[in-house]
Design a protein around this motif. Structure first.
Motif, mmCIF file in Angstrom:
data_model
loop_
_atom_site.group_PDB
_atom_site.id
_atom_site.type_symbol
_atom_site.label_atom_id
_atom_site.label_comp_id
_atom_site.label_asym_id
_atom_site.label_seq_id
_atom_site.Cartn_x
_atom_site.Cartn_y
_atom_site.Cartn_z
ATOM 1 N N ASN A 1 0.827 -1.209 0.000
ATOM 2 C CA ASN A 1 0.000 0.000 0.000
ATOM 3 C C ASN A 1 0.860 1.256 0.000
ATOM 4 N N LEU A 2 1.910 1.272 0.813
ATOM 5 C CA LEU A 2 2.773 2.450 0.872
ATOM 6 C C LEU A 2 3.479 2.677 -0.466
ATOM 7 N N SER A 3 3.829 1.593 -1.140
ATOM 8 C CA SER A 3 4.430 1.713 -2.465
ATOM 9 C C SER A 3 3.425 2.319 -3.449
ATOM 10 N N ASN A 4 2.171 1.921 -3.313
ATOM 11 C CA ASN A 4 1.129 2.463 -4.178
ATOM 12 C C ASN A 4 0.906 3.946 -3.908
ATOM 13 N N VAL A 5 0.953 4.325 -2.635
ATOM 14 C CA VAL A 5 0.806 5.741 -2.273
ATOM 15 C C VAL A 5 1.933 6.551 -2.904
ATOM 16 N N ALA A 6 3.154 6.013 -2.842
ATOM 17 C CA ALA A 6 4.304 6.713 -3.419
ATOM 18 C C ALA A 6 4.163 6.844 -4.932
ATOM 19 N N ARG A 7 3.697 5.778 -5.589
ATOM 20 C CA ARG A 7 3.520 5.817 -7.042
ATOM 21 C C ARG A 7 2.469 6.861 -7.421
ATOM 22 N N GLN A 8 1.364 6.875 -6.680
ATOM 23 C CA GLN A 8 0.302 7.834 -6.968
ATOM 24 C C GLN A 8 0.755 9.268 -6.716
ATOM 25 N N GLY B 1 5.221 3.778 -16.145
ATOM 26 C CA GLY B 1 4.163 4.031 -15.174
ATOM 27 C C GLY B 1 3.956 2.924 -14.173
ATOM 28 N N THR B 2 4.328 1.699 -14.555
ATOM 29 C CA THR B 2 4.019 0.556 -13.695
ATOM 30 C C THR B 2 5.246 -0.217 -13.211
ATOM 31 N N GLY B 3 6.417 0.101 -13.744
ATOM 32 C CA GLY B 3 7.607 -0.679 -13.422
ATOM 33 C C GLY B 3 8.304 -0.231 -12.152
ATOM 34 N N PRO C 1 9.147 2.234 -7.210
ATOM 35 C CA PRO C 1 8.422 2.497 -8.461
ATOM 36 C C PRO C 1 9.159 3.517 -9.331
ATOM 37 N N ILE C 2 9.167 3.283 -10.629
ATOM 38 C CA ILE C 2 9.881 4.174 -11.555
ATOM 39 C C ILE C 2 9.393 5.627 -11.453
ATOM 40 N N PRO C 3 8.076 5.889 -11.343
ATOM 41 C CA PRO C 3 7.654 7.290 -11.197
ATOM 42 C C PRO C 3 8.277 7.980 -9.986
ATOM 43 N N VAL C 4 8.499 7.244 -8.915
ATOM 44 C CA VAL C 4 9.118 7.819 -7.721
ATOM 45 C C VAL C 4 10.573 8.185 -8.010
ATOM 46 N N LEU D 1 5.617 15.831 -18.607
ATOM 47 C CA LEU D 1 6.229 14.591 -18.124
ATOM 48 C C LEU D 1 5.248 13.829 -17.237
ATOM 49 N N GLY D 2 4.500 14.558 -16.409
ATOM 50 C CA GLY D 2 3.477 13.913 -15.591
ATOM 51 C C GLY D 2 2.420 13.238 -16.449
ATOM 52 N N GLY D 3 2.024 13.906 -17.538
ATOM 53 C CA GLY D 3 1.045 13.308 -18.444
ATOM 54 C C GLY D 3 1.568 12.044 -19.106
ATOM 55 N N ILE D 4 2.839 12.042 -19.470
ATOM 56 C CA ILE D 4 3.453 10.847 -20.076
ATOM 57 C C ILE D 4 3.445 9.687 -19.086
ATOM 58 N N ILE D 5 3.815 9.964 -17.842
ATOM 59 C CA ILE D 5 3.841 8.912 -16.821
ATOM 60 C C ILE D 5 2.438 8.359 -16.573
ATOM 61 N N LEU D 6 1.463 9.247 -16.477
ATOM 62 C CA LEU D 6 0.084 8.787 -16.241
ATOM 63 C C LEU D 6 -0.445 7.989 -17.427
ATOM 64 N N THR D 7 -0.062 8.382 -18.637
ATOM 65 C CA THR D 7 -0.465 7.615 -19.827
ATOM 66 C C THR D 7 0.103 6.205 -19.764
ATOM 67 N N ALA D 8 1.358 6.087 -19.352
ATOM 68 C CA ALA D 8 1.973 4.770 -19.200
ATOM 69 C C ALA D 8 1.280 3.959 -18.113
ATOM 70 N N ARG D 9 0.756 4.641 -17.131
ATOM 71 C CA ARG D 9 0.101 3.942 -16.025
ATOM 72 C C ARG D 9 -1.291 3.445 -16.400
#
Length: 323
Positions: A46-53, A162-164, A170-173, A230-238
């Motif tokens: 869950n904490l990893s998911n919070v960080a990714r979001q 976005g998911t790796g 997490p890559i976004p972090v 860049l945020g839009g690119i990451i969210l698109t990948a997600r």
């Protein structure tokens, strides 16, 4: 020391106390509360998911911090995210992620350039300029797609963005951490950062000191547009799709994280690290309330109230002045 200097020193002291002590303490209290009350909150997954979001919000908040330090505001970032998502997905549809990313980042830089030129060369306020740009860019994203999301994108290693993970992170972090380090260096180790603080503190004095105010504002808004793209690119990948409504509300959330982090809406005062605490606080509150079954509508009320409280605290620190 003059009374004015003493007052300014007291204001800085109160600010540091909130950013260095108050905000981390509030964050700790919230984390403990949700760990005890919300099921699965303290689990690593869950904490990893919070960080990714929170990574994309951190990206936008980092750039928004620079804008607000310069006594500006950028309300167009949410629509830039949507446009960059659409352009990224269009590139992927044609089998070329590099072209898609180039179009997305180029669009973000262009929007920032236009914002910066208008704000830097005219007397139109940043709020009005970027609010108008929000509408223009949002309409452009909807026009390109006719209001429909772009699905059925071919499988690509791009989606790992976005998911790796890089190890357990997490890559976004990782990308948000790199962005933070780069902007920290710009703000605190270059003349650009000195100029941003000077413009936010007193634009007239900065002009008299020979600072290229208009050029600095252009660079500030281009940075904001680039990070939003860049945020839009990451969210698109997600989300594995191009969404013309992606990013709605992030412009206000980014301002909230900056203000909660202790940066003054008057400009010229604040610390980049405070924004990260603000991002963490918003992310923990949203995730914790989700796990407790609290509706997203109530969550928006809570975040809005926290933002107003932070602005009131800023006004009190500034001696009652209004932005």
């Amino acid at each position: 020391m003059s009374p004015t200097s003493t007052a300014r020193a007291d204001a800085r002291s109160r600010s540091v106390s909130w950013e260095v002590l108050g905000l981390p303490l509030a964050l700790l209290v919230l984390a403990v509360f949700f760990a005890l009350r919300a099921p699965h909150f303290a689990e690593v997954t869950n904490l990893s998911n919070v960080a990714r979001q929170g990574a994309v919000l951190a990206l936008i908040g980092i750039a928004q911090t620079v804008v607000i330090l310069g006594a500006g505001i950028d309300l167009s970032v949410g629509s830039v995210i949507a446009l960059s998502s659409v352009l990224m997905a269009t590139g992927l549809q044609h089998g070329n992620a590099v072209v898609g990313a180039g179009m997305a980042l180029g669009a973000g830089l262009l929007v920032g350039l236009v914002n910066g030129l208008i704000i830097g060369l005219t007397r139109v306020t940043p709020f009005i300029v970027t609010l108008g740009m929000l509408s223009i860019v949002s309409g452009l994203a909807l026009t390109i797609t006719n209001g429909d999301p772009i699905f059925e994108l071919a499988d690509s290693s791009f989606f790992q963005l976005g998911t790796g993970y890089v190890g357990p992170v997490p890559i976004p972090v990782v990308l948000a951490a790199v962005a933070f380090a780069a902007v920290w260096f710009l703000l605190y180790r270059t003349r650009f950062g000195t100029h941003v603080y000077a413009i936010g503190g007193n634009e007239q004095a900065a002009t008299l000191a020979g600072i290229a105010v208009a050029r600095t504002k252009v660079l500030v808004y281009m940075l904001s547009g680039c990070f939003a793209a860049l945020g839009g690119i990451i969210l698109t990948a997600r989300v594995h799709s191009g969404q013309p409504l992606l990013g709605q509300g992030l412009e206000l959330s980014s301002v909230a994280t900056v203000v909660i982090g202790g940066t003054s809406l008057f400009g010229g005062r604040g610390r980049l690290v405070g924004t990260l605490f603000g991002v963490a606080l918003v992310g923990i509150v949203q995730n914790g309330l989700d796990l407790l079954g609290v509706s997203t509508f109530i969550q928006r009320i809570v975040i809005g109230a926290a933002t107003i409280g932070a602005v009131l605290l800023t006004v009190l620190r500034e001696g009652g002045r209004q932005p």
